[in-house]
Motif scaffolding. Structure first.
Motif, mmCIF file in Angstrom:
data_model
loop_
_atom_site.group_PDB
_atom_site.id
_atom_site.type_symbol
_atom_site.label_atom_id
_atom_site.label_comp_id
_atom_site.label_asym_id
_atom_site.label_seq_id
_atom_site.Cartn_x
_atom_site.Cartn_y
_atom_site.Cartn_z
ATOM 1 N N ASP A 163 0.178 4.013 2.659
ATOM 2 C CA ASP A 163 0.230 3.700 4.087
ATOM 3 C C ASP A 163 1.642 3.931 4.625
ATOM 4 O O ASP A 163 2.567 3.190 4.288
ATOM 5 N N PRO A 164 1.836 4.945 5.469
ATOM 6 C CA PRO A 164 3.181 5.218 5.991
ATOM 7 C C PRO A 164 3.732 4.097 6.864
ATOM 8 O O PRO A 164 4.940 4.035 7.107
ATOM 9 N N LYS A 165 2.872 3.191 7.312
ATOM 10 C CA LYS A 165 3.325 2.083 8.148
ATOM 11 C C LYS A 165 3.747 0.868 7.326
ATOM 12 O O LYS A 165 4.313 -0.072 7.873
ATOM 13 N N ASP A 166 3.469 0.887 6.029
ATOM 14 C CA ASP A 166 3.872 -0.235 5.176
ATOM 15 C C ASP A 166 5.396 -0.278 5.091
ATOM 16 O O ASP A 166 6.054 0.740 4.818
ATOM 17 N N VAL A 167 5.965 -1.456 5.294
ATOM 18 C CA VAL A 167 7.417 -1.618 5.259
ATOM 19 C C VAL A 167 7.999 -1.297 3.888
ATOM 20 O O VAL A 167 9.216 -1.151 3.733
ATOM 21 N N ARG B 92 8.215 1.383 2.484
ATOM 22 C CA ARG B 92 8.988 2.632 2.527
ATOM 23 C C ARG B 92 10.404 2.440 3.049
ATOM 24 O O ARG B 92 11.267 3.293 2.818
ATOM 25 N N THR B 93 10.649 1.323 3.717
ATOM 26 C CA THR B 93 12.022 1.001 4.096
ATOM 27 C C THR B 93 12.684 0.140 3.031
ATOM 28 O O THR B 93 13.906 0.150 2.891
ATOM 29 N N ASP C 282 0.856 -1.180 0.000
ATOM 30 C CA ASP C 282 0.000 0.000 0.000
ATOM 31 C C ASP C 282 0.896 1.234 0.000
ATOM 32 O O ASP C 282 1.481 1.596 1.022
#
Length: 202
Positions: free
Chosen positions: A38-42, A44-45, A35
């Motif tokens: 969604d800033p909590k979706d991994v 982004r790392t 997603d």
């Protein structure tokens, strides 16, 4: 096991999946939905840009964007299968892929403008500019859709995904003025089963 972070409707993710099927690598890839909002979706790392598709390698390293991922898969399968080794054919395929990806980019931006921006904030001139990119690209391809050998290469795969996305999100309006491309896509779908396998059915 390789892990592909993508979403079912993404034309770029679809391009990678078709490439994997055509290379016989799909059994080595786990599809994990992502997603991008969604800033909590991994994700982004895994990809600092927070974009899909992103491929997570077995050692934890990641590759992105779709063009890099496809290049890696082609290399993994021995090279020269989706991206020809010869310079003339190679750059013809990369150019076609870039044109098809550009269609997807412009089509996506039109969708995002309608989806994420309030009606009173939408910029009609900007939307028209993106639509013009799609229209010019289709007009350039219509007189002579790309011929391809027994198996499709990355340019043809990317084009099929772009046209498929126009069907999905733009109601197939492109079809009325581009009969040769319609016939080309029908032929592609008939000869490449993974095109139907990867179709978004939501």
């Amino acid at each position: 096991m390789l892990v592909l972070r993508t979403s079912p409707a993404s034309p770029f993710g679809r391009k990678v999946k078709i490439a994997a099927y055509e290379l016989g690598l799909m059994e080595r890839i786990e599809i994990v939905p992502a997603d991008t909002t969604d800033p909590k979706d991994v994700l982004r790392t895994q990809n600092p840009l927070g974009k899909i598709p992103t491929l997570v390698l077995e050692d934890g390293e990641t590759l992105f964007d779709s063009r890099v991922v496809v290049d890696y898969l082609d290399h993994l399968a021995g090279g020269g299968r989706l991206i020809p080794a010869g310079s003339k054919e190679r750059f013809a395929q990369l150019r076609l892929q870039a044109l098809a990806d550009g269609i997807c980019d412009a089509a996506l931006l039109q969708v995002y403008e309608g989806r994420f921006r309030a009606p009173e904030m939408r910029n009609a001139a900007w939307i028209e500019n993106q639509a013009g990119k799609v229209n010019r690209a289709l007009a350039a391809l219509e007189p002579a859709p790309p011929a391809w050998p027994e198996r499709p290469r990355i340019g043809e795969i990317a084009l099929a995904c772009a046209l498929g996305y126009l069907d999905l999100r733009h109601e197939g309006k492109w079809r009325a003025d581009h009969p040769k491309l319609v016939a080309w896509l029908d032929d592609f779908a008939a000869k490449v089963p993974s095109f139907e396998t990867t179709r978004f059915k939501g």
